[in-house]
Design a protein around this motif. Structure first.
Motif, mmCIF file in Angstrom:
data_model
loop_
_atom_site.group_PDB
_atom_site.id
_atom_site.type_symbol
_atom_site.label_atom_id
_atom_site.label_comp_id
_atom_site.label_asym_id
_atom_site.label_seq_id
_atom_site.Cartn_x
_atom_site.Cartn_y
_atom_site.Cartn_z
ATOM 1 N N ALA A 1 9.250 7.150 -9.666
ATOM 2 C CA ALA A 1 10.078 7.776 -10.692
ATOM 3 C C ALA A 1 11.280 6.895 -11.032
ATOM 4 O O ALA A 1 11.597 6.678 -12.204
ATOM 5 C CB ALA A 1 10.540 9.150 -10.202
ATOM 6 N N VAL A 2 11.927 6.351 -10.005
ATOM 7 C CA VAL A 2 13.169 5.599 -10.225
ATOM 8 C C VAL A 2 12.886 4.219 -10.811
ATOM 9 O O VAL A 2 13.535 3.786 -11.766
ATOM 10 C CB VAL A 2 13.947 5.467 -8.896
ATOM 11 N N LEU A 3 11.909 3.526 -10.256
ATOM 12 C CA LEU A 3 11.678 2.132 -10.632
ATOM 13 C C LEU A 3 10.737 1.978 -11.819
ATOM 14 O O LEU A 3 10.924 1.100 -12.667
ATOM 15 C CB LEU A 3 11.096 1.376 -9.425
ATOM 16 N N HIS A 4 9.738 2.840 -11.895
ATOM 17 C CA HIS A 4 8.722 2.665 -12.932
ATOM 18 C C HIS A 4 8.838 3.674 -14.070
ATOM 19 O O HIS A 4 8.075 3.594 -15.040
ATOM 20 C CB HIS A 4 7.325 2.777 -12.307
ATOM 21 N N GLY A 5 9.746 4.634 -13.938
ATOM 22 C CA GLY A 5 9.942 5.595 -15.018
ATOM 23 C C GLY A 5 8.800 6.577 -15.179
ATOM 24 O O GLY A 5 8.647 7.171 -16.245
ATOM 25 N N GLN B 1 7.610 -5.058 -11.359
ATOM 26 C CA GLN B 1 8.840 -4.274 -11.203
ATOM 27 C C GLN B 1 9.152 -4.031 -9.735
ATOM 28 O O GLN B 1 10.305 -3.886 -9.344
ATOM 29 C CB GLN B 1 8.691 -2.931 -11.943
ATOM 30 N N ASP B 2 8.117 -3.989 -8.912
ATOM 31 C CA ASP B 2 8.301 -3.767 -7.471
ATOM 32 C C ASP B 2 8.849 -5.001 -6.765
ATOM 33 O O ASP B 2 9.467 -4.888 -5.704
ATOM 34 C CB ASP B 2 6.965 -3.419 -6.801
ATOM 35 N N ARG B 3 8.591 -6.172 -7.304
ATOM 36 C CA ARG B 3 8.806 -7.407 -6.546
ATOM 37 C C ARG B 3 10.234 -7.582 -6.024
ATOM 38 O O ARG B 3 10.410 -7.932 -4.848
ATOM 39 C CB ARG B 3 8.387 -8.604 -7.395
ATOM 40 N N PRO B 4 11.269 -7.358 -6.839
ATOM 41 C CA PRO B 4 12.631 -7.533 -6.294
ATOM 42 C C PRO B 4 12.903 -6.620 -5.103
ATOM 43 O O PRO B 4 13.651 -6.996 -4.196
ATOM 44 C CB PRO B 4 13.538 -7.185 -7.490
ATOM 45 N N MET C 1 0.830 -1.205 0.000
ATOM 46 C CA MET C 1 0.000 0.000 0.000
ATOM 47 C C MET C 1 0.866 1.257 0.000
ATOM 48 O O MET C 1 0.536 2.248 -0.625
ATOM 49 C CB MET C 1 -0.906 -0.014 1.235
ATOM 50 N N GLU C 2 1.973 1.155 0.712
ATOM 51 C CA GLU C 2 2.853 2.313 0.805
ATOM 52 C C GLU C 2 3.374 2.720 -0.568
ATOM 53 O O GLU C 2 3.672 3.893 -0.817
ATOM 54 C CB GLU C 2 4.013 1.978 1.743
ATOM 55 N N ASN C 3 3.462 1.743 -1.473
ATOM 56 C CA ASN C 3 3.934 2.033 -2.820
ATOM 57 C C ASN C 3 3.124 3.128 -3.492
ATOM 58 O O ASN C 3 3.643 3.944 -4.252
ATOM 59 C CB ASN C 3 3.849 0.768 -3.689
ATOM 60 N N GLY C 4 1.831 3.122 -3.233
ATOM 61 C CA GLY C 4 0.942 4.063 -3.902
ATOM 62 C C GLY C 4 1.171 5.509 -3.521
ATOM 63 O O GLY C 4 0.728 6.414 -4.229
ATOM 64 N N VAL C 5 1.852 5.721 -2.389
ATOM 65 C CA VAL C 5 2.094 7.097 -1.948
ATOM 66 C C VAL C 5 3.582 7.454 -1.996
ATOM 67 O O VAL C 5 3.971 8.538 -1.580
ATOM 68 C CB VAL C 5 1.552 7.323 -0.520
ATOM 69 N N ASP C 6 4.391 6.522 -2.477
ATOM 70 C CA ASP C 6 5.842 6.712 -2.546
ATOM 71 C C ASP C 6 6.206 7.240 -3.930
ATOM 72 O O ASP C 6 6.431 6.476 -4.866
ATOM 73 C CB ASP C 6 6.542 5.377 -2.261
#
Ligand SMILES: [Fe+2]
Length: 197
Positions: A11-15, A154-157, A1-6
């Motif tokens: 920018a770095v991981l998903h471009g 892309q988040d998994r690693p 869930m934290e991903n959605g507000v990070d």
């Protein structure tokens, strides 16, 4: 869930380039983060879209964005379910509602399109417009779902190596993450009680 507000990791991981457009709104179990992201669409190029994200508790997050085509809206739901310590199953649902085709729409001027067999050459009939709209919505929803799954892969690693820190060190620009952590405390049994942030 934290991903959605990070925003920074996005920018770095998903471009992507999400930017906060207003302070987050805290309303008990709801937290809405206002952001705008530039997204590339086939045939349209880069388009800046408002994409507010709303975690509702820790088991549901909802994203909604009005798309460039008038009357068209993207909605994505993220539903994480903890299975065991450090194991979470994440389900996605995505849908795109497509506005009824109008002048300048991708519908052909004649229906059936010229070169097809049979039928009069005229503006699309009601059923043809409905069929086109339904097909476009299904195709766009499928694309949105695939994009959501691609992004979480892309988040998994990163998630596989994540460690829990009760007091994480945040850098400037990560204020929203700190606010999210404060808001999320209300859902843990040893918290003092519900907090509205
Ligand atoms: Fe992510």
């Amino acid at each position: 869930m934290e991903n959605g507000v990070d925003f920074r990791h996005t920018a770095v991981l998903h471009g992507l380039d999400p930017r906060g457009t207003a302070p987050p709104d805290v309303d008990g179990p709801l937290l809405t983060v206002h952001r705008r992201t530039t997204t590339h669409f086939p045939g349209l190029g880069a388009v800046s879209l408002a994409q507010p994200v709303t975690p509702a508790g820790l088991g549901l997050m909802h994203l909604v964005a009005d798309l460039p085509e008038p009357g068209s809206t993207l909605r994505v739901w993220v539903l994480p379910t903890p299975l065991a310590p450090w194991r979470t199953r994440v389900r996605f649902a995505a849908t795109v509602s497509v506005g009824a085709p109008r002048g300048g729409s991708p519908l052909p001027e004649s229906w059936p399109p010229s070169g097809s067999s049979g039928g009069p050459s005229s503006r699309p009939s009601g059923w043809a417009r409905d069929a086109f709209t339904a097909a476009a919505a299904r195709a766009a929803s499928w694309v949105a779902l695939r994009a959501s799954v691609r992004i979480v892969k892309q988040d998994r690693p990163v998630l596989d190596h994540k460690r829990y820190l009760a007091q994480p060190r945040l850098v400037p620009g990560e204020r929203t993450i700190g606010l999210f952590g404060h808001w999320a405390r209300q859902f843990y049994p040893d918290a003092d009680g519900p907090e509205a942030g």
